[in-house]
Scaffold this active site. Structure first.
Site, PDB file in Angstrom:
ATOM      1  N   HIS A  87     -18.712  11.570  24.830  1.00 33.79           N
ATOM      2  CA  HIS A  87     -17.270  11.748  24.703  1.00 33.79           C
ATOM      3  C   HIS A  87     -16.800  11.045  23.434  1.00 33.79           C
ATOM      4  CE1 HIS A  87     -16.221  12.575  29.197  1.00 33.79           C
ATOM      5  NE2 HIS A  87     -17.325  13.200  28.828  1.00 33.79           N
TER       6      HIS A  87
ATOM      7  N   GLU B  81     -14.420   8.957  22.909  1.00 35.34           N
ATOM      8  CA  GLU B  81     -14.171   7.524  23.089  1.00 35.34           C
ATOM      9  C   GLU B  81     -15.467   6.722  23.116  1.00 35.34           C
ATOM     10  OE1 GLU B  81     -11.129   9.642  25.853  1.00 35.34           O
ATOM     11  OE2 GLU B  81     -13.144  10.016  25.082  1.00 35.34           O
TER      12      GLU B  81
ATOM     13  N   CYS C 204     -11.210   9.555  30.675  1.00 38.11           N
ATOM     14  CA  CYS C 204     -11.782   9.772  32.004  1.00 38.11           C
ATOM     15  C   CYS C 204     -12.281   8.440  32.566  1.00 38.11           C
ATOM     16  CB  CYS C 204     -12.929  10.773  31.908  1.00 38.11           C
ATOM     17  SG  CYS C 204     -14.403  10.128  31.064  1.00 38.11           S
TER      18      CYS C 204
ATOM     19  N   CYS D  14     -15.057   6.771  30.350  1.00 38.98           N
ATOM     20  CA  CYS D  14     -14.525   6.172  29.131  1.00 38.98           C
ATOM     21  C   CYS D  14     -13.637   4.972  29.447  1.00 38.98           C
ATOM     22  CB  CYS D  14     -13.768   7.217  28.325  1.00 38.98           C
ATOM     23  SG  CYS D  14     -14.863   8.531  27.703  1.00 38.98           S
TER      24      CYS D  14
END
Length: 152
Positions: A51, A53, A81, A84
């Site tokens: 992801h 992040e 999410c 993260c």
């Protein structure tokens, strides 16, 4: 100031869009300068943890030569999410700014409140909704495009 850095996160999201990745971007700022910038790369890296992040946190830790990202601000085009958000807590990032809310997976405000849960050892200042409209629109365009192509 938040809009300026969120615009740079949106640039990352646009790059993800061009690479057929879910268009989410992130930047991390320390002392007014960008120390990390990333976008989703799950398809490209065949990695469910890739992801924006997560990649940005790894870059920032390398830039600062520390896993403690105290004094940093993370900008993400979509509400982080749970994975993260957990990494944000572990990295001790004090401020998180995000654009669009995520009603299906958001772990900052929408589904969970991991970043300000008093049971955890670290809590973040949260700024939600910065450039929310363009942050949401790029996701809408992406998924409409994917449906036209017949992709999941």
């Amino acid at each position: 100031m938040h809009e300026r850095f969120m615009s740079l996160a949106l640039d990352e999201a646009n790059q993800a869009f061009d690479e057929a990745e879910v268009p989410i971007g992130a930047v991390i700022v320390s002392e007014g300068r960008i120390i990390a910038s990333a976008h989703n790369q799950r398809e490209q890296l065949h990695d469910p943890t890739a992801h924006a992040e997560m990649i940005a946190i790894t870059q920032a830790a390398e830039a600062l030569q520390s896993w403690r990202l105290e004094g940093c601000t993370l900008y993400a085009t979509l509400e982080p999410c749970s994975m993260c958000a957990g990494a944000i807590v572990q990295a001790r990032i004090p401020t998180v700014v995000y654009g669009a809310s995520d009603s299906k997976a958001g772990a900052v405000r929408s589904l969970f409140r991991l970043l300000d849960d008093p049971r955890l050892n670290h809590r973040c200042e949260i700024v939600a909704g910065v450039l929310a409209q363009p942050c949401g629109e790029i996701l809408t365009r992406f998924f409409e495009h994917q449906r036209r192509l017949g992709k999941k």
